[in-house]
Design a protein around this motif. Structure first.
Motif, PDB file in Angstrom:
ATOM      1  N   LYS A   4       0.830  -1.206   0.000  1.00  0.00           N
ATOM      2  CA  LYS A   4       0.000   0.000   0.000  1.00  0.00           C
ATOM      3  C   LYS A   4       0.867   1.259   0.000  1.00  0.00           C
ATOM      4  N   THR A   5       1.933   1.237   0.775  1.00  0.00           N
ATOM      5  CA  THR A   5       2.830   2.394   0.821  1.00  0.00           C
ATOM      6  C   THR A   5       3.500   2.600  -0.523  1.00  0.00           C
ATOM      7  N   LYS A   6       3.916   1.518  -1.163  1.00  0.00           N
ATOM      8  CA  LYS A   6       4.521   1.625  -2.494  1.00  0.00           C
ATOM      9  C   LYS A   6       3.552   2.256  -3.486  1.00  0.00           C
ATOM     10  N   LYS A   7       2.299   1.840  -3.428  1.00  0.00           N
ATOM     11  CA  LYS A   7       1.306   2.397  -4.352  1.00  0.00           C
ATOM     12  C   LYS A   7       1.069   3.874  -4.086  1.00  0.00           C
ATOM     13  N   ARG A   8       1.102   4.259  -2.805  1.00  0.00           N
ATOM     14  CA  ARG A   8       0.930   5.674  -2.482  1.00  0.00           C
ATOM     15  C   ARG A   8       2.144   6.490  -2.926  1.00  0.00           C
ATOM     16  N   ALA A   9       3.349   5.921  -2.789  1.00  0.00           N
ATOM     17  CA  ALA A   9       4.559   6.606  -3.255  1.00  0.00           C
ATOM     18  C   ALA A   9       4.528   6.775  -4.770  1.00  0.00           C
ATOM     19  N   LYS A  10       4.131   5.724  -5.474  1.00  0.00           N
ATOM     20  CA  LYS A  10       3.991   5.823  -6.926  1.00  0.00           C
ATOM     21  C   LYS A  10       2.946   6.867  -7.300  1.00  0.00           C
ATOM     22  N   GLY A  11       1.835   6.883  -6.542  1.00  0.00           N
ATOM     23  CA  GLY A  11       0.785   7.862  -6.804  1.00  0.00           C
ATOM     24  C   GLY A  11       1.266   9.286  -6.618  1.00  0.00           C
ATOM     25  N   ALA A  12       2.100   9.511  -5.592  1.00  0.00           N
ATOM     26  CA  ALA A  12       2.635  10.851  -5.348  1.00  0.00           C
ATOM     27  C   ALA A  12       3.504  11.310  -6.510  1.00  0.00           C
ATOM     28  N   VAL A  13       4.398  10.441  -6.969  1.00  0.00           N
ATOM     29  CA  VAL A  13       5.325  10.804  -8.049  1.00  0.00           C
ATOM     30  C   VAL A  13       4.582  10.980  -9.372  1.00  0.00           C
ATOM     31  N   MET A  14       3.740  10.009  -9.726  1.00  0.00           N
ATOM     32  CA  MET A  14       2.999  10.125 -10.980  1.00  0.00           C
ATOM     33  C   MET A  14       2.001  11.277 -10.919  1.00  0.00           C
ATOM     34  N   GLY A  15       1.430  11.514  -9.750  1.00  0.00           N
ATOM     35  CA  GLY A  15       0.525  12.649  -9.592  1.00  0.00           C
ATOM     36  C   GLY A  15       1.214  13.970  -9.857  1.00  0.00           C
ATOM     37  N   ALA A  16       2.462  14.083  -9.415  1.00  0.00           N
ATOM     38  CA  ALA A  16       3.235  15.306  -9.668  1.00  0.00           C
ATOM     39  C   ALA A  16       3.508  15.481 -11.164  1.00  0.00           C
ATOM     40  N   PHE A  17       3.928  14.413 -11.830  1.00  0.00           N
ATOM     41  CA  PHE A  17       4.177  14.501 -13.269  1.00  0.00           C
ATOM     42  C   PHE A  17       2.900  14.885 -14.025  1.00  0.00           C
ATOM     43  N   GLU A 350       8.366   2.127 -11.157  1.00  0.00           N
ATOM     44  CA  GLU A 350       8.396   0.702 -10.837  1.00  0.00           C
ATOM     45  C   GLU A 350       9.777   0.301 -10.317  1.00  0.00           C
ATOM     46  N   GLN A 351      10.833   0.821 -10.942  1.00  0.00           N
ATOM     47  CA  GLN A 351      12.194   0.520 -10.488  1.00  0.00           C
ATOM     48  C   GLN A 351      12.472   1.093  -9.110  1.00  0.00           C
ATOM     49  N   LEU A 352      11.889   2.236  -8.820  1.00  0.00           N
ATOM     50  CA  LEU A 352      12.119   2.878  -7.525  1.00  0.00           C
ATOM     51  C   LEU A 352      11.353   2.209  -6.399  1.00  0.00           C
ATOM     52  N   PHE A 353      10.104   1.820  -6.679  1.00  0.00           N
ATOM     53  CA  PHE A 353       9.233   1.363  -5.601  1.00  0.00           C
ATOM     54  C   PHE A 353       8.790  -0.090  -5.723  1.00  0.00           C
ATOM     55  N   GLY A 354       9.160  -0.755  -6.802  1.00  0.00           N
ATOM     56  CA  GLY A 354       8.846  -2.170  -6.939  1.00  0.00           C
ATOM     57  C   GLY A 354       7.395  -2.471  -7.236  1.00  0.00           C
TER      58      GLY A 354
END
Length: 354
Positions: A4-17, A350-354
């Motif tokens: 869940k944390t990985k998905k939220r981290a991905k969401g933060a980064v992709m949300g910024a882009f 994906e490489q950053l957060f798996g």
């Protein structure tokens, strides 16, 4: 990191882009009538800049220079398995600065911000070393890249904020701006770790001050109660004189949920807090939109985009906060599909957060 944390981290980064790219076309319209004339009553997708406007020549779905630098920082983190400042600075020296000429309309994204222009002048023209010069921009430019550091260090708040601080002062030296930049990243860290942007968030952040995980000064007791006569100043004397930047999010989240406080439509938050670029205009509107639309990524970023002025920073940072709350799966697929560099950015996260 949990899934869940990985998905939220991905969401933060992709949300910024996504926020960055969505605002590329209608960026920096202070004349809202002209904005509507050029883009209609509601921008709801990626658009290309109009002729004679900022970022002219780019196409819908492209990143601005802010997105370019965020990607550069994430690539550095990925290759070094952590934030290495020397490597990041080397990438700026060798990968970004050769594309600039010191003027605003230059470089990736066809526009270079004040803090990066100042750094270019000091490094390339004046031949100073990193750390030997100051930058006086009062903007959110450092947050726009350091949010990637926070996402990567989602398991360690102290390490996240230490690296955010170090990276921020490469280009911005005003202590108030730096403290607000670190505070934003602390809020983002809490959201990636599952805490909502609500009126309790500042209490959690102040507890982290007591735990020495955040470099802020704190004088008052719990819940901002007064200090007692004769009681010495607490030992938790942080780098920043005041913890106020940590307290703002809770007050704004409370306003966003208060039926007696009305900003309608929500994009008019830019008129309440101000449309200019300064950090003290941008962050309150970002916190408001991210608290009001905590479960609705589309509404949050589109109200930020349609708000005029420095809507790119507003949308980028709102996208990060709401992306962290809904996770990568909560971001509408059309926003990811519309990014010009979709495959590259998805592979990087994906490489950053798996």
């Amino acid at each position: 990191m949990s899934e869940k944390t990985k998905k939220r981290a991905k969401g933060a980064v992709m949300g910024a882009f996504i926020g960055d790219a969505l605002a590329l076309g209608p960026h920096w319209y202070y004349d809202l009538e002209k904005f509507r004339e050029d883009y209609g009553e509601w921008v709801d997708d990626y658009t290309a800049p109009k002729k004679g406007r900022y970022h002219e020549g780019l196409k819908a779905g492209d990143l601005s220079q802010s997105g370019y630098i965020l990607k550069m920082l994430l690539e550095s983190i990925m290759e070094n398995k952590g934030y290495e400042e020397k490597d990041f600075c080397r990438r700026i020296d060798n990968g970004l600065f050769p594309q600039l000429d010191g003027t605003p309309v230059s470089g990736p994204g066809n526009y270079t911000s004040q803090s990066i222009r100042d750094a270019y002048r000091n490094r390339v023209v004046n031949n100073l070393q990193w750390g030997e010069f100051e930058g006086h921009a009062d903007t959110t430019e450092a947050i726009e890249r350091t949010l990637g550091i926070t996402a990567y260090y989602a398991g360690n708040l102290k390490e996240a904020c230490r690296n955010v601080y170090s990276n921020t002062i490469l280009t911005q030296s005003d202590e108030l701006v730096v403290s607000m930049s670190v505070a934003f990243n602390a809020v983002l860290w809490e959201l990636i770790n599952g805490h909502p942007l609500d009126e309790q968030i500042s209490g959690k952040l102040m507890q982290e001050v007591k735990n020495n995980s955040l470099p802020f000064h704190a004088v008052t007791g719990d819940d901002l109660t007064p200090t007692k006569k004769g009681v010495p100043e607490p030992s938790r004397l942080g780098r920043f004189a005041s913890p106020d930047a940590l307290l703002t999010p809770s007050f704004i989240a409370r306003a966003a949920g208060d039926p007696g406080v009305s900003i309608e439509p929500a994009w008019k938050v830019s008129l309440v807090y101000g449309m200019p670029c300064a950090i003290y205009h941008i962050l309150p509107s970002v916190y408001y939109l991210a608290a009001r639309f905590k479960d609705d990524f589309e509404s949050a970023v589109l109200h930020a985009v349609n708000s005029g002025g420095q809507n790119m920073a507003r949308a980028m940072l709102t996208g990060a906060l709401v992306g962290a709350q809904v996770g990568i799966d909560g971001i509408p697929a059309r926003f990811i599909e519309g990014l010009t560099e979709k495959e590259i950015l998805l592979k990087l996260t994906e490489q950053l957060f798996g």
